[in-house]
Design a protein around this motif. Structure first.
Motif, PDB file in Angstrom:
ATOM      1  N   LYS A 237     -11.001  -9.000  -9.389  1.00 44.16           N
ATOM      2  CA  LYS A 237     -10.706  -7.601  -9.072  1.00 44.16           C
ATOM      3  C   LYS A 237     -11.635  -7.101  -7.971  1.00 44.16           C
ATOM      4  O   LYS A 237     -11.209  -6.395  -7.055  1.00 44.16           O
TER       5      LYS A 237
ATOM      6  N   CYS B 158     -13.014   3.287  -0.522  1.00 44.71           N
ATOM      7  CA  CYS B 158     -12.938   1.879  -0.947  1.00 44.71           C
ATOM      8  C   CYS B 158     -14.334   1.302  -1.161  1.00 44.71           C
ATOM      9  O   CYS B 158     -14.581   0.588  -2.146  1.00 44.71           O
TER      10      CYS B 158
ATOM     11  N   ILE C 146     -10.650  -1.810 -14.614  1.00 40.64           N
ATOM     12  CA  ILE C 146      -9.409  -1.878 -13.834  1.00 40.64           C
ATOM     13  C   ILE C 146      -8.821  -0.482 -13.650  1.00 40.64           C
ATOM     14  O   ILE C 146      -8.433  -0.102 -12.545  1.00 40.64           O
ATOM     15  N   ILE C 147      -8.783   0.286 -14.735  1.00 41.46           N
ATOM     16  CA  ILE C 147      -8.262   1.657 -14.639  1.00 41.46           C
ATOM     17  C   ILE C 147      -9.154   2.494 -13.727  1.00 41.46           C
ATOM     18  O   ILE C 147      -8.657   3.287 -12.916  1.00 41.46           O
TER      19      ILE C 147
ATOM     20  N   THR D 197     -10.873   1.504 -11.138  1.00 38.73           N
ATOM     21  CA  THR D 197     -10.574   1.151  -9.741  1.00 38.73           C
ATOM     22  C   THR D 197      -9.246   1.731  -9.300  1.00 38.73           C
ATOM     23  O   THR D 197      -9.141   2.282  -8.190  1.00 38.73           O
ATOM     24  N   ILE D 198      -8.237   1.625 -10.130  1.00 39.16           N
ATOM     25  CA  ILE D 198      -6.921   2.188  -9.785  1.00 39.16           C
ATOM     26  C   ILE D 198      -7.054   3.694  -9.572  1.00 39.16           C
ATOM     27  O   ILE D 198      -6.538   4.246  -8.593  1.00 39.16           O
ATOM     28  N   ALA D 199      -7.764   4.366 -10.478  1.00 34.22           N
ATOM     29  CA  ALA D 199      -7.945   5.818 -10.351  1.00 34.22           C
ATOM     30  C   ALA D 199      -8.705   6.171  -9.080  1.00 34.22           C
ATOM     31  O   ALA D 199      -8.384   7.163  -8.412  1.00 34.22           O
TER      32      ALA D 199
ATOM     33  N   LEU E  32      -6.334   5.176  -5.893  1.00 35.32           N
ATOM     34  CA  LEU E  32      -5.094   5.962  -5.804  1.00 35.32           C
ATOM     35  C   LEU E  32      -5.327   7.460  -5.964  1.00 35.32           C
ATOM     36  O   LEU E  32      -4.375   8.229  -5.998  1.00 35.32           O
TER      37      LEU E  32
ATOM     38  N   ARG F 132     -10.679   8.859 -13.832  1.00 33.76           N
ATOM     39  CA  ARG F 132     -11.703   7.907 -13.419  1.00 33.76           C
ATOM     40  C   ARG F 132     -12.945   8.004 -14.298  1.00 33.76           C
ATOM     41  O   ARG F 132     -13.483   6.989 -14.731  1.00 33.76           O
TER      42      ARG F 132
END
Length: 153
Positions: free
Chosen positions: A27, A69, A112-113, A115-117, A120, A127
């Motif tokens: 990831k 990022c 993982i959540i 990073t997605i939060a 995005l 987050r």
């Protein structure tokens, strides 16, 4: 005849830890690749030689999307590296394989959540909740390590 695995690999907790740790490291690589792609798309390079190769020195600059990022990646390093240490030591304490797997799974899914939060821009507090939930198994493992090692200090 099947080949025998090394003794360490017979440790079910360590195998589970290895699985989730590898997912998390992959990831992190994905986030690094995304960062590079955003740099290229936004033409925002950190080094003059990269900017010169991609259009000129004016592209040696910061960009808010690239910085987002980078913050996600830095947050991973601040949290996943300690997990790697804690999880490896915790695996040596002979915990219940089911309980250990739950620790590793919660941390992995939380990261993982997170990073997605982050990437995005999901609404708050997604987050921070993901971050907090992922910290719970780390604190649990750290406490168990301290309890197991206190007689030796």
């Amino acid at each position: 005849r099947a080949a025998r695995s090394p003794k360490m690999i017979e440790n079910k907790v360590f195998l589970s830890f290895t699985f989730y740790s590898t997912i998390l490291i992959l990831k992190m690589y994905v986030v690094a690749i995304i960062t590079g792609q955003v740099r290229l798309r936004k033409k925002a390079f950190a080094n003059p030689e990269d900017a010169l190769r991609n259009g000129g020195l004016q592209f040696c600059r910061e960009d808010p999307d690239v910085e987002r990022c980078r913050r996600a990646h830095r947050n991973d390093m601040e949290n996943i590296f300690p997990f790697l240490f804690l999880g490896a030591i915790y695996s040596l304490l002979d915990p219940s394989p089911a309980v250990a797997r739950i620790h590793f799974l919660i941390f992995c899914v939380g990261r993982i959540i997170h990073t997605i939060a982050y990437l995005l821009r999901l609404r708050a507090p997604t987050r921070s909740v993901a971050y907090s939930v992922a910290q719970l198994p780390c604190f649990s493992m750290a406490l168990q390590i301290l309890l197991a090692t206190t007689p030796y200090w």
